[in-house]
Scaffold this motif. Structure first.
Motif, PDB file in Angstrom:
ATOM      1  N   ASP A 223       0.819  -1.203   0.000  1.00 47.49           N
ATOM      2  CA  ASP A 223       0.000   0.000   0.000  1.00 47.49           C
ATOM      3  C   ASP A 223       0.858   1.260   0.000  1.00 47.49           C
ATOM      4  O   ASP A 223       0.601   2.208  -0.744  1.00 47.49           O
ATOM      5  N   VAL A 230      -2.172   4.887  -5.578  1.00 44.84           N
ATOM      6  CA  VAL A 230      -3.425   4.899  -4.821  1.00 44.84           C
ATOM      7  C   VAL A 230      -4.049   6.291  -4.858  1.00 44.84           C
ATOM      8  O   VAL A 230      -5.259   6.449  -5.067  1.00 44.84           O
ATOM      9  N   GLU A 236      -8.276   5.417  -2.110  1.00 43.08           N
ATOM     10  CA  GLU A 236      -8.046   5.415  -0.669  1.00 43.08           C
ATOM     11  C   GLU A 236      -9.121   4.628   0.090  1.00 43.08           C
ATOM     12  O   GLU A 236      -8.809   3.840   0.985  1.00 43.08           O
ATOM     13  N   GLN A 239      -8.694   0.843  -0.476  1.00 40.33           N
ATOM     14  CA  GLN A 239      -7.556   0.340   0.292  1.00 40.33           C
ATOM     15  C   GLN A 239      -7.887   0.293   1.778  1.00 40.33           C
ATOM     16  O   GLN A 239      -7.503  -0.639   2.480  1.00 40.33           O
ATOM     17  N   CYS A 243      -7.887  -2.947   4.167  1.00 40.05           N
ATOM     18  CA  CYS A 243      -7.123  -2.914   5.419  1.00 40.05           C
ATOM     19  C   CYS A 243      -8.024  -3.229   6.609  1.00 40.05           C
ATOM     20  O   CYS A 243      -7.616  -3.959   7.525  1.00 40.05           O
TER      21      CYS A 243
END
Length: 595
Positions: A223, A230, A236, A239, A243
């Motif tokens: 990442d 990204v 964002e 991701q 996460c």
């Protein structure tokens, strides 16, 4: 004809085998463990001496109050001083053992294990690194090894110190009174059984936790490595969602692991409290009947409390050990992976660089053949261009030539020497490489160019930079050749990085060269200059050029058109254009795009 073996990891160790292997790995610090054992014995001796002194003091005071026996204040003073010395001495020895184990034993163990992992990685096939996320490798080398190191202290402190204390205290208890001693000791098997049962349940949770932890490391590493991408694609939230999902799994696994491990200490504490109550009741009855003194009861209570300490430490240690076993399994799985095969002879190519592919077969996935019956002879000094569609097998041919991967069948020779029988280091010393994906390390410009030759002088580095047309921009940097390239190489452009890797290859001065779209990141003017310099560099050297822009390889001695792992056309540029085949189509298509 030879068959390449696919490297596999060995099966995971059982808990007992993992512990035995950990013990074997502790041999280099056996001297520290021996010293810790002596310190432990001293600490235990002082620890059990203190309750005996308390016994004498208690009896002295009790006899004075109950029977009117005069107190010998000199003896009381001596006993008090001895009691203080015993407690202080025991504490100091415990501190000394902690310092010894944390600053010497664990540190040496950690250092040695990480060196072994680093050395192992150098001897693993490229396929392992290609198929394993960087974060996963970092997790094993850093996080898992740290957990193993911490438990080295736990194992020694808990098992060595704890078990010695249990044995000595048990002896002291039975030397006072077997009834009170049994009240304390009878609960030990139950406590250990319950602890072992819960620990066995927590082992799987910790094992799963380590896997999820490795995935989390890998995600974070990827990442932040692709941080700009990204941001550029506004990913964002996506991701963050990924996460969150991994973090939720992480939390679930670690919560279950800590929950199960956390049950052990309360169970031990409960059995200890029951033991205290039993001692008080039994001691009171025995004292009333004159079978033991009040001091004996006090000593047993103190010993029972001391008896509880090692049990609680062992309980905590067993939870930590289960956590470590999961880490150790992952580390040992890495250390036990099958390494690249070693050379069967010391022979190295002595000629000018003739390369032959003889009925070569290869596939990354056995169900999807890639290179099929490749036959190719490259004469010494020839410039060979490899062209074709993406995924056709161009880079794979170079990987096989360098033995980044071993072929499935057939043979590759250099000047008549079978590369499968050559030492990999000796083989790769025959080649210089300039790749499209540049690699520079955190160091000066000079160091990055000199990486191509161990004993390079400053003048040789400058000369290589001039040949690669990198000198002009290096001189404009703040410290010139002493300018430090940062970790992500963001203080120089992509084209400049490419020029430095080309200069590195110049300096290495190998008899064969591999160029993978080596000028893709430079401007047109610089590309023309570099192309001229490379033409001079390639003279007399066997070279393999992977090209996507066909204009850069029209002067090659041989052009190989690769598609689906096969050479479907070969010849010079003029010959291939005259055939009006596959090469002609892709060549013309590039110019069609420019219209």
């Amino acid at each position: 004809m030879s068959k390449a073996k696919t490297p596999k990891a060995k099966k995971e160790y059982s808990a007992w085998k993992t512990i035995k292997r950990l013990v074997r790995d502790l041999k280099p610090i056996a001297w520290a463990i021996a010293i810790a054992g002596l310190i432990c014995c001293g600490s235990v001796w002082l620890g059990v001496l203190a309750p005996q002194i308390v016994n004498d003091l208690t009896n002295m005071i009790y006899n004075y109050g109950a029977k009117g026996t005069p107190i010998d204040f000199v003896q009381m003073g001596n006993l008090s001083v001895n009691l203080a010395l015993a407690y202080v001495g025991s504490s100091l020895l415990s501190i000394a053992m902690t310092v010894l184990m944390t600053n010497i034993a664990s540190r040496f163990f950690t250092k040695g294990l990480r060196i072994r992992i680093s050395d192992k990685l150098q001897r693993l096939p490229v396929s392992f690194v290609d198929s394993t996320p960087n974060g996963e490798i970092l997790s094993r080398m850093m996080n898992d090894v740290s957990n193993m190191s911490n438990t080295v202290y736990v194992i020694i402190e808990t098992l060595l110190n704890g078990l010695v204390r249990i044995v000595v205290i048990t002896y002291c208890l039975y030397s006072i009174n077997w009834i009170m001693a049994t009240a304390v000791v009878v609960l030990v098997p139950l406590s250990i059984f319950l602890s072992a049962f819960i620990s066995s349940k927590s082992e799987k949770s910790w094992h799963d936790f380590r896997k999820v932890n490795g995935n989390l490391y890998a995600f974070i590493e990827e990442d932040y490595t692709g941080f700009d991408t990204v941001k550029a694609f506004n990913l964002e939230e996506r991701q963050k969602k990924i996460c969150d999902e991994i973090s939720d799994k992480y939390r679930a696994k670690v919560r279950r692991g800590y929950y199960l491990s956390g049950l052990i200490q309360p169970i031990i504490a409960l059995t200890n409290n029951i033991a205290y109550v039993a001692v008080c009741i039994a001691g009171g009855i025995l004292a009333i009947n004159g079978l033991v003194s009040v001091g004996d009861v006090m000593e047993v209570i103190l010993l029972a409390k001391m008896f509880a300490g090692p049990l609680e430490s062992i309980a905590n240690g067993m939870g930590s050990i289960q956590h470590t076993l999961a880490c150790a399994n992952r580390v040992y799985a890495l250390l036990d992976r099958e390494e690249m095969s070693k050379a069967e002879s010391d022979e190295v190519p002595r000629g000018a660089g003739e390369v032959v592919f003889d009925h070569v077969y290869f596939s990354y996935d056995k169900d999807k053949p890639l290179i099929k019956d490749l036959n190719l002879t490259v004469k010494a000094g020839q410039k060979v261009a490899l062209v074709g569609p993406t995924g056709g097998g161009k880079t794979t041919i170079v990987n096989l030539l360098m033995r980044f991967y071993d072929i499935d069948e057939g043979k590759i020779t250099i000047d008549g020497v079978d590369t499968s029988e050559m030492d990999r280091a000796a083989l790769r010393e025959q080649f210089g490489m300039v790749l499209q994906d540049t690699w520079l390390f955190n160091g000066t410009v000079y160091d990055n160019i000199a990486y191509g030759k161990d004993d390079a002088t400053f003048d040789e580095v400058v000369e290589a930079a001039k040949k690669a047309h990198a000198d002009f921009f290096i001189e404009t940097l703040p410290q010139g050749y002493d300018t430090v390239i940062n970790e992500e190489s963001t203080n120089i452009s992509s084209g400049q990085k490419q020029l430095l890797t080309i200069a590195r290859s110049y300096l290495a001065n190998r008899k064969m060269l591999i160029l993978d779209e080596a000028t893709s990141n430079v401007d047109t003017r610089t590309e023309i200059l570099i192309q001229r310099a490379m033409d001079e560099l390639l003279k007399g050297r066997t070279s393999f050029v992977i090209a996507h822009r066909l204009s850069t390889i029209v002067n090659s001695d041989v052009i190989l058109v690769i598609n689906n792992g096969e050479v479907i056309e070969q010849g010079t540029h003029k010959q291939l254009m005259a055939k009006n085949g596959f090469y002609t189509k892709i060549y013309n298509s590039q110019y069609e795009l420019l219209k």
